[in-house]
Scaffold this motif. Structure first.
Motif, PDB file in Angstrom:
ATOM      1  N   MET A  69      14.064  11.027   0.899  1.00 37.92           N
ATOM      2  CA  MET A  69      13.111  11.339   1.975  1.00 37.92           C
ATOM      3  C   MET A  69      11.999  12.244   1.481  1.00 37.92           C
ATOM      4  N   ILE A  70      12.384  13.274   0.743  1.00 40.04           N
ATOM      5  CA  ILE A  70      11.393  14.235   0.254  1.00 40.04           C
ATOM      6  C   ILE A  70      10.454  13.568  -0.750  1.00 40.04           C
ATOM      7  N   TYR A  71      11.005  12.711  -1.608  1.00 37.68           N
ATOM      8  CA  TYR A  71      10.146  12.005  -2.576  1.00 37.68           C
ATOM      9  C   TYR A  71       9.227  11.000  -1.882  1.00 37.68           C
ATOM     10  N   ALA A  72       9.680  10.412  -0.756  1.00 40.01           N
ATOM     11  CA  ALA A  72       8.872   9.405  -0.074  1.00 40.01           C
ATOM     12  C   ALA A  72       7.810  10.011   0.838  1.00 40.01           C
ATOM     13  N   SER A  73       7.872  11.307   1.096  1.00 43.58           N
ATOM     14  CA  SER A  73       6.955  11.954   2.047  1.00 43.58           C
ATOM     15  C   SER A  73       5.842  12.711   1.342  1.00 43.58           C
ATOM     16  N   GLN A  74       5.297  12.123   0.281  1.00 44.14           N
ATOM     17  CA  GLN A  74       4.216  12.788  -0.441  1.00 44.14           C
ATOM     18  C   GLN A  74       2.965  12.968   0.410  1.00 44.14           C
ATOM     19  N   GLY A  75       2.799  12.097   1.416  1.00 42.98           N
ATOM     20  CA  GLY A  75       1.622  12.210   2.269  1.00 42.98           C
ATOM     21  C   GLY A  75       1.589  13.502   3.066  1.00 42.98           C
ATOM     22  N   VAL A  76       2.758  14.036   3.421  1.00 44.63           N
ATOM     23  CA  VAL A  76       2.810  15.298   4.156  1.00 44.63           C
ATOM     24  C   VAL A  76       2.255  16.423   3.294  1.00 44.63           C
ATOM     25  N   LYS A  77       2.620  16.423   2.016  1.00 41.05           N
ATOM     26  CA  LYS A  77       2.107  17.458   1.109  1.00 41.05           C
ATOM     27  C   LYS A  77       0.621  17.250   0.836  1.00 41.05           C
ATOM     28  N   LYS A  78       0.205  15.989   0.649  1.00 41.74           N
ATOM     29  CA  LYS A  78      -1.194  15.712   0.331  1.00 41.74           C
ATOM     30  C   LYS A  78      -2.120  16.146   1.466  1.00 41.74           C
ATOM     31  N   LEU A 200      23.176  -2.543  24.525  1.00 43.79           N
ATOM     32  CA  LEU A 200      22.961  -2.090  25.910  1.00 43.79           C
ATOM     33  C   LEU A 200      22.622  -0.602  25.973  1.00 43.79           C
ATOM     34  N   PHE A 201      22.930   0.160  24.913  1.00 42.64           N
ATOM     35  CA  PHE A 201      22.557   1.574  24.860  1.00 42.64           C
ATOM     36  C   PHE A 201      21.740   1.848  23.589  1.00 42.64           C
ATOM     37  N   HIS A 202      20.997   0.843  23.156  1.00 39.32           N
ATOM     38  CA  HIS A 202      20.282   0.936  21.888  1.00 39.32           C
ATOM     39  C   HIS A 202      18.779   1.134  22.061  1.00 39.32           C
ATOM     40  N   LEU A 203      18.274   1.240  23.296  1.00 34.21           N
ATOM     41  CA  LEU A 203      16.824   1.242  23.494  1.00 34.21           C
ATOM     42  C   LEU A 203      16.147   2.457  22.882  1.00 34.21           C
ATOM     43  N   TRP A 204      16.896   3.556  22.706  1.00 33.60           N
ATOM     44  CA  TRP A 204      16.285   4.748  22.111  1.00 33.60           C
ATOM     45  C   TRP A 204      15.992   4.546  20.629  1.00 33.60           C
ATOM     46  N   LEU A 205      16.746   3.682  19.963  1.00 36.20           N
ATOM     47  CA  LEU A 205      16.627   3.562  18.509  1.00 36.20           C
ATOM     48  C   LEU A 205      15.308   2.943  18.057  1.00 36.20           C
ATOM     49  N   PRO A 206      14.872   1.765  18.586  1.00 30.42           N
ATOM     50  CA  PRO A 206      13.573   1.239  18.140  1.00 30.42           C
ATOM     51  C   PRO A 206      12.416   2.171  18.454  1.00 30.42           C
ATOM     52  N   LYS A 207      12.449   2.842  19.615  1.00 35.27           N
ATOM     53  CA  LYS A 207      11.372   3.784  19.947  1.00 35.27           C
ATOM     54  C   LYS A 207      11.334   4.938  18.959  1.00 35.27           C
ATOM     55  N   ALA A 208      12.510   5.495  18.645  1.00 28.43           N
ATOM     56  CA  ALA A 208      12.562   6.614  17.699  1.00 28.43           C
ATOM     57  C   ALA A 208      12.102   6.185  16.314  1.00 28.43           C
ATOM     58  N   HIS A 209      12.505   4.982  15.881  1.00 30.53           N
ATOM     59  CA  HIS A 209      12.111   4.500  14.555  1.00 30.53           C
ATOM     60  C   HIS A 209      10.603   4.280  14.460  1.00 30.53           C
ATOM     61  N   VAL A 210      10.029   3.653  15.469  1.00 30.33           N
ATOM     62  CA  VAL A 210       8.606   3.297  15.412  1.00 30.33           C
ATOM     63  C   VAL A 210       7.729   4.544  15.401  1.00 30.33           C
ATOM     64  N   GLU A 211       8.116   5.573  16.151  1.00 34.19           N
ATOM     65  CA  GLU A 211       7.274   6.770  16.250  1.00 34.19           C
ATOM     66  C   GLU A 211       7.598   7.815  15.199  1.00 34.19           C
ATOM     67  N   ALA A 212       8.733   7.732  14.531  1.00 36.72           N
ATOM     68  CA  ALA A 212       9.130   8.753  13.565  1.00 36.72           C
ATOM     69  C   ALA A 212       8.332   8.601  12.275  1.00 36.72           C
ATOM     70  N   PRO A 213       8.149   9.699  11.520  1.00 39.42           N
ATOM     71  CA  PRO A 213       7.563   9.580  10.174  1.00 39.42           C
ATOM     72  C   PRO A 213       8.543   8.862   9.255  1.00 39.42           C
ATOM     73  N   VAL A 214       8.114   8.579   8.036  1.00 36.87           N
ATOM     74  CA  VAL A 214       8.967   7.819   7.126  1.00 36.87           C
ATOM     75  C   VAL A 214      10.255   8.578   6.841  1.00 36.87           C
ATOM     76  N   ALA A 215      10.195   9.905   6.739  1.00 33.28           N
ATOM     77  CA  ALA A 215      11.408  10.683   6.487  1.00 33.28           C
ATOM     78  C   ALA A 215      12.366  10.572   7.665  1.00 33.28           C
ATOM     79  N   GLY A 216      11.837  10.612   8.895  1.00 31.32           N
ATOM     80  CA  GLY A 216      12.683  10.477  10.070  1.00 31.32           C
ATOM     81  C   GLY A 216      13.345   9.117  10.153  1.00 31.32           C
ATOM     82  N   SER A 217      12.595   8.061   9.848  1.00 31.56           N
ATOM     83  CA  SER A 217      13.175   6.714   9.883  1.00 31.56           C
ATOM     84  C   SER A 217      14.249   6.544   8.817  1.00 31.56           C
ATOM     85  N   MET A 218      14.009   7.115   7.636  1.00 33.67           N
ATOM     86  CA  MET A 218      14.971   6.966   6.545  1.00 33.67           C
ATOM     87  C   MET A 218      16.283   7.677   6.855  1.00 33.67           C
ATOM     88  N   ILE A 219      16.213   8.899   7.366  1.00 34.75           N
ATOM     89  CA  ILE A 219      17.450   9.632   7.651  1.00 34.75           C
ATOM     90  C   ILE A 219      18.131   9.066   8.891  1.00 34.75           C
TER      91      ILE A 219
END
Length: 446
Positions: A69-78, A200-219
């Protein structure tokens, strides 16, 4: 060694140097992998912590994914987007995950299990992409909190009945009327079903994935979804009779729900949304394997959790690479990527093959075990499992062919093909996915 790792995490949280934390996490991840072959059962760490083979594998996965996650989030540092706070949140999340997987008490496990929600929520709200991230954070918060309160009440009731919440002691479910025992059972497992997530209780997951940064989606895909499966493995042994009684329900919801979600994947045009829905389909198969309460089912579920954690995390990393180049995650805009990003085509292929569970990936080993357990439970499951495997290949090939082939937009021609850090992250995802398959006996040995 794990005590040293936790102490190292606390010390790293005060370091603000991105490169120092990168190298420290890389060293820590290889240090954890060096002890992966050790066969131990609830090795005592003191302070209510312990580790066995299952928890150590998930600890290794957590450290590995957070490092990537840390290696993939170079954009946050840049962009200098509050990167010291970003690093602190990642390290805090990893510390909470280690406490969760190393907890020997059910109550400490519950506290750590729910605490992982806070750093994840901060990552989505603080470093998410679009204004809808607030709605995604609220969805995730309320879905998980709604299901977690009955679990707390159930654990306190269990403590009142048994005077202990230690995982080292054999605990028995409640005594009394059958309806009460069934209610107690559902209150205990429901929180883990939502976190898995169950259809049936999965609707939170696609929303969280789509809006999360790459580090959030990966973890989220790599580790947090595995908390549900790990929790089910720990608590289902408390209710063996009730689990046997309601196994037909979990098998039906898991396999048929995964089949419905697989068809829904064919309607997605957002890369991250498609990968997120595919995670629901894979976790439905894991739920079915756990519900069988067989050695084949539980072993296959653990192997799929590890393989999916690496494969899905790598696919989200690839989706982020495309988003950084094109400014869009749409499959309709990002067509023909092979024309101007040819060097990334092999990583798309390797991770897509892993998502299909083709050889020699670790997912193949897990799916063979799960299919054996489901078909042994009822031969009629052959139809549903066969369709689930077929549609898994269909939507993965749909994503691969639509993104890699076709006519690209002329305005996208001048793009950087790939960076060294991106190749390193993708290599660290695909190499374990294909190498650990050779040591499959480690997972299949009792």
């Amino acid at each position: 060694m794990l005590k040293f790792l936790m102490l190292n995490l606390v010390m790293m949280s005060f370091v603000k140097s991105w490169s120092t934390i990168q190298m420290s996490m890389l060293a820590a991840s290889f240090l954890v992998l060096m002890n992966l072959n050790h066969d131990f059962y609830f090795f005592n760490l003191g302070g209510g912590l312990g580790v066995d083979g299952l928890s150590y594998v998930l600890v290794a996965l957590s450290v590995w994914v957070v490092m990537l996650m840390i290696y993939a989030s170079q954009g946050v540092k840049k962009l200098k987007n509050f990167y010291p706070e970003f690093l602190f949140m990642n390290l805090l999340l990893m510390l909470v995950l280690l406490l969760t997987f190393c907890s020997v008490s059910y109550l400490m496990f519950y506290i750590s299990f729910e605490s992982a929600l806070i750093p994840m929520l901060v990552l989505i709200l603080g470093w998410g992409y679009q204004p809808e991230r607030i709605q995604a954070g609220i969805y995730m918060l309320f879905y998980t909190l709604f299901a977690s309160l009955p679990l707390l009440v159930s654990l306190l009731s269990l403590y009142g009945a048994q005077s202990s919440l230690s995982m080292l002691l054999p605990l028995k479910g409640g005594s009394g009327l059958l309806a009460t025992k069934g209610l107690w059972y559902f209150c205990t497992v429901f929180a883990f079903m939502v976190k898995l997530p169950m259809y049936l209780f999965h609707l939170w997951l696609p929303k969280a994935h789509v809006e999360a940064p790459v580090a959030g989606s990966m973890i989220l895909a790599g580790v947090l979804l595995k908390l549900g499966g790990y929790g089910l493995i720990r608590v289902l042994s408390v209710f063996p009779n009730e689990n046997k009684m309601f196994s037909w329900f979990w098998l039906s919801v898991g396999v048929l729900g995964g089949l419905i979600v697989s068809v829904m994947c064919l309607r997605q045009v957002d890369m991250k949304s498609l990968i997120a829905y595919s995670s629901v389909a894979h976790m439905g198969l894991v739920l079915g394997g756990l519900a069988t309460s067989s050695l084949w089912g539980w072993t296959g579920a653990v192997v799929i959790m590890i393989g999916h954690g690496l494969c899905s995390s790598g696919l989200f990393c690839l989706a982020n690479v495309v988003y950084e180049r094109l400014g869009s995650r749409s499959l309709l805009i990002g067509k023909g990527l092979l024309n101007f990003m040819p060097s990334l085509g092999v990583w798309w292929f390797l991770l897509a093959v892993g998502n299909i569970a083709a050889p020699p990936t670790l997912n193949l080993l897990g799916e063979i075990s799960l299919i054996m357990s489901l078909v042994s439970w009822d031969k009629a499951m052959m139809v549903s499992v066969g369709l689930l495997s077929f549609f898994s290949a269909v939507y993965t090939l749909y994503m691969y062919s639509l993104s890699q082939h076709g006519t690209y937009l002329n305005s996208l021609y001048s793009c950087c093909s790939g960076k060294l850090s991106e190749y390193f992250v993708l290599l660290m995802h695909s190499a374990p996915l294909n190498v650990i398959f050779l040591k499959g006996s480690m997972f299949l040995s009792g």
